[in-house]
Design a protein around this motif. Sequence first.
Motif, PDB file in Angstrom:
ATOM      1  N   SER A 212       0.833  -1.206   0.000  1.00  0.00           N
ATOM      2  CA  SER A 212       0.000   0.000   0.000  1.00  0.00           C
ATOM      3  C   SER A 212       0.866   1.255   0.000  1.00  0.00           C
ATOM      4  O   SER A 212       1.983   1.263   0.525  1.00  0.00           O
ATOM      5  CB  SER A 212      -0.921   0.014   1.224  1.00  0.00           C
ATOM      6  OG  SER A 212      -1.801  -1.095   1.210  1.00  0.00           O
ATOM      7  N   HIS A 213       0.326   2.321  -0.575  1.00  0.00           N
ATOM      8  CA  HIS A 213       1.029   3.602  -0.675  1.00  0.00           C
ATOM      9  C   HIS A 213       0.069   4.731  -0.327  1.00  0.00           C
ATOM     10  O   HIS A 213      -1.141   4.611  -0.525  1.00  0.00           O
ATOM     11  CB  HIS A 213       1.550   3.850  -2.087  1.00  0.00           C
ATOM     12  CG  HIS A 213       2.562   2.850  -2.558  1.00  0.00           C
ATOM     13  ND1 HIS A 213       2.220   1.565  -2.954  1.00  0.00           N
ATOM     14  CD2 HIS A 213       3.905   2.954  -2.713  1.00  0.00           C
ATOM     15  CE1 HIS A 213       3.312   0.929  -3.336  1.00  0.00           C
ATOM     16  NE2 HIS A 213       4.351   1.731  -3.201  1.00  0.00           N
ATOM     17  N   ILE A 214       0.635   5.828   0.140  1.00  0.00           N
ATOM     18  CA  ILE A 214      -0.132   7.059   0.327  1.00  0.00           C
ATOM     19  C   ILE A 214       0.545   8.180  -0.452  1.00  0.00           C
ATOM     20  O   ILE A 214       1.756   8.143  -0.707  1.00  0.00           O
ATOM     21  CB  ILE A 214      -0.252   7.458   1.819  1.00  0.00           C
ATOM     22  CG1 ILE A 214       1.133   7.690   2.450  1.00  0.00           C
ATOM     23  CG2 ILE A 214      -1.037   6.416   2.599  1.00  0.00           C
ATOM     24  CD1 ILE A 214       1.082   8.265   3.868  1.00  0.00           C
TER      25      ILE A 214
ATOM     26  N   VAL B  50      -2.285   3.224   6.727  1.00  0.00           N
ATOM     27  CA  VAL B  50      -2.160   4.677   6.587  1.00  0.00           C
ATOM     28  C   VAL B  50      -1.435   5.260   7.792  1.00  0.00           C
ATOM     29  O   VAL B  50      -0.495   6.059   7.664  1.00  0.00           O
ATOM     30  CB  VAL B  50      -3.540   5.341   6.417  1.00  0.00           C
ATOM     31  CG1 VAL B  50      -3.422   6.862   6.465  1.00  0.00           C
ATOM     32  CG2 VAL B  50      -4.191   4.901   5.114  1.00  0.00           C
TER      33      VAL B  50
ATOM     34  N   CYS C 111       2.213   7.164   7.800  1.00  0.00           N
ATOM     35  CA  CYS C 111       2.309   8.526   8.333  1.00  0.00           C
ATOM     36  C   CYS C 111       3.322   8.577   9.480  1.00  0.00           C
ATOM     37  O   CYS C 111       4.153   9.499   9.554  1.00  0.00           O
ATOM     38  CB  CYS C 111       0.944   9.010   8.822  1.00  0.00           C
ATOM     39  SG  CYS C 111      -0.242   9.385   7.519  1.00  0.00           S
TER      40      CYS C 111
ATOM     41  N   ALA D 102      -3.367  11.169   8.828  1.00  0.00           N
ATOM     42  CA  ALA D 102      -4.252  10.552   7.842  1.00  0.00           C
ATOM     43  C   ALA D 102      -5.053  11.605   7.082  1.00  0.00           C
ATOM     44  O   ALA D 102      -5.383  11.415   5.903  1.00  0.00           O
ATOM     45  CB  ALA D 102      -5.186   9.563   8.525  1.00  0.00           C
TER      46      ALA D 102
ATOM     47  N   VAL E  62      -3.589  12.826   3.672  1.00  0.00           N
ATOM     48  CA  VAL E  62      -3.481  11.904   2.539  1.00  0.00           C
ATOM     49  C   VAL E  62      -4.489  12.305   1.467  1.00  0.00           C
ATOM     50  O   VAL E  62      -5.696  12.318   1.705  1.00  0.00           O
ATOM     51  CB  VAL E  62      -3.723  10.451   2.994  1.00  0.00           C
ATOM     52  CG1 VAL E  62      -3.725   9.514   1.798  1.00  0.00           C
ATOM     53  CG2 VAL E  62      -2.664  10.030   4.000  1.00  0.00           C
TER      54      VAL E  62
ATOM     55  N   SER F 244      -4.595   7.316  -1.929  1.00  0.00           N
ATOM     56  CA  SER F 244      -3.923   6.099  -1.475  1.00  0.00           C
ATOM     57  C   SER F 244      -4.315   4.962  -2.404  1.00  0.00           C
ATOM     58  O   SER F 244      -5.355   5.010  -3.073  1.00  0.00           O
ATOM     59  CB  SER F 244      -4.300   5.760  -0.032  1.00  0.00           C
ATOM     60  OG  SER F 244      -5.688   5.489   0.073  1.00  0.00           O
TER      61      SER F 244
END
Length: 531
Positions: A248-250, A305, A309, A322, A325, A328
């Motif tokens: 996963s990416h933000i 998330v 962070c 969060a 963001v 995501s």
Amino acid sequence: MTMGKNETPAESPTGAMECDVLVVGGGINGAGIARDAAGRGLSVVLCEQDDLGAHTSSASSKLIHGGLRYLQYYEFGLVRKALREREVLMRSAPHLIRELRFVMPHVKGLRPAWMLRCGLFLYDRLARRELLAASRQVALRQHQAGVPLAAGMERGFVYSDASVDDARLVVLNAVAAAEHGARVLTRTRCVSVAAHGGRWHAELRREDGSRVAVRAASLVNAGGAWAMKLHALADGARQRPLRLVKGSHIVVRKLFDHDHAYIFQHPDGRIVFAIPYQSGYTLVGTTDMEYDGDPARVGISTSEVDYLCELSNTYFRSRITAGDVVWSYAGVRPLIDNGAGSAQALTRDYEIVADQRNAPLLSVFGGKVTTYRTLAEQALDQLGEMIAIPGKAWTATACLPGGDLLGAAASNESVAHFPAFAAGLAVRYPWLPPALLQRYARAYGTRVHRMLDGCGDSAGMGAEIAPQLYERELAYLVKAEWARTADDVLWRRTKLGLDVPPFAAAAVGEWLRRNSGNDSGSGNIAGAGSA
């Protein structure tokens, strides 16, 4: 027997589509294999259940890289293979892939500086470099990259890899396949496949419910996270142990103003990147977590998330939550189970399994974006042991669509020429805004001239359906790149979704509904040999 060089799949008397190769899966591996196969003279059908690159292949860290962290797992063969491919891909798509310098701060209490230095020394020398700079040590107090970092990080190392628009890389491979005669069917699911008389009989179903019958001399299973499901459909196919790993990416507003990226070693064993993204943003990721759900429904969790962070706040002075963001995403990677205990330690190498007990079958497991081309080349070489293939390997020196800045052959000079190419667009199209031309140059390369063919002023661009998105570009994406939905356009073809207002998706969707036609799986390319 093959159908002859660059022939398109033909219909049999029974109405079935006949081809040499049916490729199931329109991610980077499937598109790359379809391109290579069509370029060798085979008739090819590529089917993808959703949009091209809609899943794992558009959910990467947007990098073409050797995989520095894999050295700690002694995956020297994988790293060498990926390092060789970096510059091959840069030459083939100088508009889409460019050098990216990474800063690795030394953090007290983690790996010692001498170990980092040794790792980078090896990274520099496992494969020949002609385009990318060597690594070096830097004093972060005196380097621009040290300014945004939290206190306590005084020295680090700088090395080179490359960045890429992953979703566009998939599309360009599919375009190349189509221009060599392949039939590309998006939003078309393979619902059944069985071997009869030494050939594969497959039934495909489009999203409107219509069915397409395919008779293929060989089958390539490039289903990614769905590869084992297709294995079950292909009777008699041997199983391979796979583990699904979610990354996963933000994306947040930019955390620093320079053009370097960061790679952080973390106490939990993960390696996390912070990458300049789309000029105004920073991409932070990735997580590596075991996943046992439906790959089509994967999403980033609240805990992920928060983790990203918190990690960002550990290393940067600017703190994020969060609420910061802006976008995501998450993807599932089907990785070969090599017995590693943690998801991070699983090999990112690929395996190609051949089986011709019933009919020629290739199944692709694992892999990463960087090695897709050599994977495809190896897959075709193995396929050549089961069916006749007219042509030889060719993609190592060929440009992807739009990459022919100085001619059809890939070259180091074309990489260096990109700034001049982009500047030339401003002279040729002075009525377009510089920022828009720069986006066009990066996304389309020389294909921008096809998109703007016959357009002599701003009026020829048509209506501005969303900010910086004109009818001219939308029409090109529908006709040449299989775009059918707002997500196809805003998130996979252009990345404009980050900057457009909330109403833009509805406006783009409405335009597409009026102008796309009803055949979402036709995949016809203007000026190409698609059926």
